[in-house]
Scaffold this motif. Structure first.
Motif, short mmCIF file in Angstrom:
data_model
loop_
_atom_site.label_atom_id
_atom_site.label_comp_id
_atom_site.label_asym_id
_atom_site.label_seq_id
_atom_site.Cartn_x
_atom_site.Cartn_y
_atom_site.Cartn_z
N THR A 42 -26.19 -6.11 -65.27
CA THR A 42 -25.55 -5.06 -64.48
C THR A 42 -26.34 -5.03 -63.26
N GLU A 44 -27.23 -3.05 -59.53
CA GLU A 44 -26.76 -1.88 -58.56
C GLU A 44 -27.37 -2.34 -57.26
N THR A 49 -21.83 -0.80 -58.13
CA THR A 49 -22.50 -1.28 -59.32
C THR A 49 -21.48 -2.35 -59.95
N TYR A 50 -22.35 -3.64 -59.97
CA TYR A 50 -21.48 -4.74 -60.54
C TYR A 50 -21.76 -4.79 -61.90
N LYS A 51 -20.63 -4.58 -62.81
CA LYS A 51 -21.20 -4.41 -64.33
C LYS A 51 -21.25 -5.81 -65.01
N ALA A 70 -23.88 -10.17 -72.54
CA ALA A 70 -24.54 -9.17 -71.48
C ALA A 70 -25.90 -9.25 -71.62
N PRO A 117 -22.07 -11.15 -62.36
CA PRO A 117 -21.23 -9.96 -61.90
C PRO A 117 -21.04 -9.55 -60.45
#
Lengths: 158, 374
Positions: A42, A44, A49-51, A70, A117
């Protein structure tokens, strides 16, 4: 004042030298190797925010496809400046989406960090492709590799 | 019938006399191969690899021989230039064929400069070119070590890669991993024939060099070199710039040796920074002599016969020694002394042959005079 005369021979020699230099530059451009770290964390940036994806498949050029969970990070070693990246992921509706982007790697960069992401999230290239400096840790001296020589290496001892 | 006409037996003896070294090596290999127990396909594969690895370097020796400068032990200078090119491309991260080409381009001006200097010195030592070039190679090895060990990695010649620089912060490590260019040329176009992998791209490069050498002999410069090799004074009287021609021959040989070293090390995949070049001159010269070449005469056939026989002996002797006596080390020592021995023997035989030829010509002249008087 006498006009400086440059003979045809000198022109040809200069042309050959220039041609060789151009070939050298071309070889440098097409042969330069870069390491791209593919990051599925993730991110920021600027309030956005790019999850991270729970699972995503990434392929750089025609290299092997990499599967990233992840917080995973893997690397692709590429040669040259222009590359493509194909990302296969699932959207919120559990539909498989495959997208391909083209990007350029700066010539002077040996290692870059590519945030998957942020790339998929439509961020600016300066956000998803950034310079990466590998951490330098104090380590014990690495032993030298085994020297590979012609079989009759003993000749050197003579 | 002329009293000087050879019988069949004399012809055989004459052939053996002229080809002592290749015949001797054939005999050694013929004895060693069954003793080693290696299969034919293994030996064939190994010989193919050795030819692709070494042939370019050995061909680089042909041009100075044409110009009558003997065996150019100074090819080591070109090898050093090639290694400097390889160190730089490793630092810059240039891989594959572009990396090899760039290393060759970098080596070219260095080789030309070193070759020019070597040629100038050899012109001051006419008649003693081989020993002089041998000593020049030793001297330049010191200069090379100074550059690589103390200048590379400093602000004068920066090296960024920590895998290349010694832990103290300057100087190049003992080994440089050439994984980026390893077998790039060999694998570019590799074909399997009867289970033997043939690196066609490397063979194509070697073939191009052979064509270049054949073409070069026919050019004005090539003919000038042959004339200089025959007799320097006659060549000078004919208007040939003898000293210049000799320098050019050494420069070409040094540049080709630099390219050959890049091909050689790309095949091996590791650069032994302080030793790789030192063995090259000796191996190449020995292989050429094993192929039947002499100090004054060598051709492309000698290169391929030599590299095949010499390396076949390299491959089989340790295992033959092990199977025969139970110690592989004996085979190792055997090939060491054979390598040096073959160079010594070839040089001695060359002198013997030259003297015999002189006396034979004298005998023929005397016989001709006697016949005329009668």
């Amino acid at each position: 004042m006498d006009k400086v005369h440059i003979s045809r021979k000198i022109w040809i020699r200069l042309a050959v030298i220039v041609a060789i230099l151009l070939v050298a530059v071309l070889m440098f451009l097409i042969g330069k190797q870069h390491t791209i770290l593919l990051d599925n964390k993730t991110l920021e940036f600027g309030g956005e925010t790019y999850k991270a994806f729970s699972i995503v498949e990434v392929q750089v050029d025609k290299e092997d496809q990499l599967e990233l969970a992840a917080r995973d990070r893997d690397k692709a070693v590429v040669t040259g400046q222009r590359h493509s990246i194909t990302v296969l992921y699932m959207d919120a509706n559990y539909e498989e989406i495959e997208k391909t982007w083209k990007f350029s790697v700066p010539l002077g960069e040996d290692m870059l960090l590519l945030s998957v992401p942020a790339l998929v999230g439509g961020a600016e290239p300066a956000i998803w492709l950034t310079h990466y400096e590998p951490p330098v840790a104090a380590a014990a001296p690495v032993s030298e590799e085994v020297v590979v020589t012609e079989d009759a290496a003993l000749l050197g001892d003579f | 019938m002329s009293p000087l006409k050879e019988t069949n037996w004399q012809k055989v003896l004459h052939f053996l006399e002229n080809n002592t070294v290749p015949v001797l090596f054939l005999v050694i290999c013929a004895i060693g191969i069954p003793l080693s127990g290696y299969s034919a396909s293994y030996l064939a594969q190994e010989v193919v690899v050795r030819i692709s690895r070494n042939a370019f370097l050995i061909i680089a020796l042909l041009i100075p021989i044409m110009a009558g400068m003997g065996l150019n032990f100074g090819m080591t200078l070109g090898a050093m230039a090639g290694q400097i090119g390889l160190i730089l491309i490793s630092d810059w991260g240039i891989v594959g064929i572009p990396g090899m080409v760039l290393a060759m381009i970098i080596s070219t001006p260095i080789s030309m400069l070193l070759g020019w200097g070597c040629g100038k010195l050899l012109n001051m030592a006419k008649g003693r070119e081989m020993v002089t070039s041998y000593i020049i190679a030793f001297f330049m090895n010191g200069v090379y070590q100074l550059v690589v060990l103390y200048i590379m990695g400093t602000k004068f010649l920066p090296i960024r890669s920590s895998s290349l620089v010694l832990p103290r912060g300057y100087g190049i490590r003992n080994t440089v991993n050439l994984i980026g260019i390893r077998k790039s040329l060999d694998n570019l176009l590799a074909v399997k024939v009867f289970g033997i992998s043939l690196p066609l791209a490397t063979f194509a490069v070697i073939a191009l060099l052979c064509i270049f050498v054949v073409w070069f002999r026919r050019t004005k410069l090539g003919q000038d070199m042959l004339a200089v090799g025959q007799d320097m004074e006659v060549a000078r009287d004919a208007g040939i710039r003898v000293e210049h021609t000799r320098i050019v021959s050494i420069v070409i040989s040094t540049v080709l040796a630099g390219y050959g070293m890049v091909i050689y090390l790309s095949n091996i995949g590791t650069l032994n920074t302080y030793n790789s070049h030192s063995q090259i001159g000796m191996f190449s010269v020995a292989a050429l002599l094993v192929g039947g070449a002499s100090v004054s005469k060598a051709n492309i056939g000698n290169v391929f016969l030599g590299v095949t026989l010499f390396h076949l002996m390299f491959i089989v002797s340790p295992m033959a020694g092990k199977n025969l006596i139970g110690q592989a080390q004996l085979g190792e020592y055997f090939r060491v002394f054979v390598s040096y021995g073959v160079i010594t023997m070839s040089l001695v035989l060359y002198e013997v042959r030259k003297r015999r030829e002189k006396s034979r010509v004298g005998r023929e002249l005397a016989a001709g005079q006697t016949a005329e008087e009668a």
